[in-house]
Design a protein around this motif. Structure first.
Motif, PDB file in Angstrom:
ATOM      1  N   GLU A  30       0.734  -1.136  -0.085  1.00  0.00           N
ATOM      2  CA  GLU A  30       0.230  -0.109  -0.046  1.00  0.00           C
ATOM      3  C   GLU A  30       0.760   1.174  -0.123  1.00  0.00           C
ATOM      4  O   GLU A  30       0.584   2.101  -0.596  1.00  0.00           O
ATOM      5  CB  GLU A  30      -0.923  -0.082   1.224  1.00  0.00           C
ATOM      6  N   ARG A 193     -11.099  -8.614  -5.195  1.00  0.00           N
ATOM      7  CA  ARG A 193     -10.681  -7.506  -4.422  1.00  0.00           C
ATOM      8  C   ARG A 193     -11.792  -6.932  -3.657  1.00  0.00           C
ATOM      9  O   ARG A 193     -11.731  -6.545  -2.381  1.00  0.00           O
ATOM     10  CB  ARG A 193     -10.198  -6.477  -5.306  1.00  0.00           C
ATOM     11  N   ASN A 228      -4.001  -1.456  -5.017  1.00  0.00           N
ATOM     12  CA  ASN A 228      -4.978  -1.658  -3.927  1.00  0.00           C
ATOM     13  C   ASN A 228      -5.842  -0.397  -3.547  1.00  0.00           C
ATOM     14  O   ASN A 228      -6.168  -0.088  -2.480  1.00  0.00           O
ATOM     15  CB  ASN A 228      -4.227  -1.846  -2.517  1.00  0.00           C
TER      16      ASN A 228
END
Length: 317
Positions: A30, A193, A228
């Motif tokens: 991230e 996701r 992400n």
């Protein structure tokens, strides 16, 4: 000079001290924008990074590792192949010295030797309709290079080559196959996701109606999954009232709207609806150059370079 911390195997009940600043792979992904698959490939296949391990085998990264990952990204961004990067980085055993060294700026690099064979192979696969081969080639480079570099060195040149194909049925078939491939790849990624990000705000990505392939729409969604960024994807946004409905049902972190053809000026009611969206809105694609005024006067921002936007804004989405 103080010695670097040494991580010893610890049990699951032990807590790593905050000042040691050890980060799991998810947080490193991230923070740096490099997905975990790529981080593992840099470690296993190329020895570029060497995270510590818990007794259960979980990777933990230090601030030195973060700096090293950022250096790797800088070299790759200059076009250096991943196989050559190790020669340009300080040895892993010299962590303290590496923290004091700056990245060289005088060496030039040409991405052609590294990327051209991949592009050629991908184009041949498209021309032959061999999407299995295309998928295998893409997966190989996707496991090595971050999303932003894939966009710069693979996808954008590939689309340029595809656009240069002679007009005719073969080019139409290549476009249809690539469009279908990307649509399916995006669907599989988002299904996985979004099951993990049900409660998070999402970036709405959509496209104005068009008869042309919407490659940029699928690529933007794919890039978000690599970075992400939780995504809400709508193939088309035919009526502006959808924005209002989506805002009520799904809290948004922002809106990225793509378009490649002229559109009619917005009515006053539509402008008011757009102004009520409580998240930043960006217009991207050729439309951002053709008709920016009808959106900017409603408070929208222009994102001609949307890959850079996604990379820089990923922590805010």
């Amino acid at each position: 000079m103080s010695q670097p911390h040494t991580l010893h195997p610890f049990s699951s009940t032990e807590v790593v001290r905050a000042e040691d600043r050890w980060l799991p792979i998810r947080e490193v992904s991230e923070r740096t924008g490099v997905n975990s698959v790529t981080l593992r490939a840099w470690e296993r296949r190329y020895g570029l990074i060497k995270p510590q391990r818990t007794h259960k085998g979980h990777r933990l990264y230090s601030e030195f590792d973060i700096e090293r990952i950022e250096q790797i990204q800088q070299w790759l961004g200059r076009g250096v192949s991943v196989g050559q990067v190790a020669k340009l980085l300080p040895p892993l055993t010299e962590r303290e010295a590496a923290a004091q060294e700056s990245m060289p700026t005088t060496q030039s690099a040409n991405p052609e030797p590294d990327w051209q064979p991949v592009l050629d192979e991908s184009m041949v696969a498209l021309q032959q309709g061999n999407m299995i081969r295309f998928d295998q080639t893409l997966n190989q480079v996707s496991a090595i290079y971050p999303a932003a570099l894939l966009m710069r060195f693979f996808w954008q040149p590939l689309l340029t080559y595809l656009a240069a194909e002679p007009e005719g049925e073969r080019r139409q078939l290549m476009q249809l196959q690539l469009d279908s491939y990307l649509r399916n790849r995006v669907g599989a990624r988002l299904m996985h996701r979004n099951l993990q990000t049900k409660e998070q705000k999402r970036l709405l990505i959509s496209h104005l109606p068009t008869h042309k392939p919407r490659f940029e729409l699928w690529l933007a969604a794919l890039m978000c999954t690599d970075l992400n960024i939780p995504v809400l994807l709508l193939d088309e946004l035919p009526v502006w009232s959808l924005l209002h409905l989506v805002e009520q049902q799904h809290p948004l972190s922002g809106v990225l709207l793509l378009g490649n053809e002229k559109t009619t000026p917005l009515k006053q009611r539509e402008q008011q609806q757009l102004k009520t969206v409580g998240s930043p809105c960006w217009l991207a694609g050729p439309l951002a150059k053709i008709q920016p005024d009808i959106f900017t006067k409603c408070g929208w921002q222009i994102a001609e370079d949307w890959p850079t936007l996604l990379t820089e804004q990923r922590l805010h989405f």
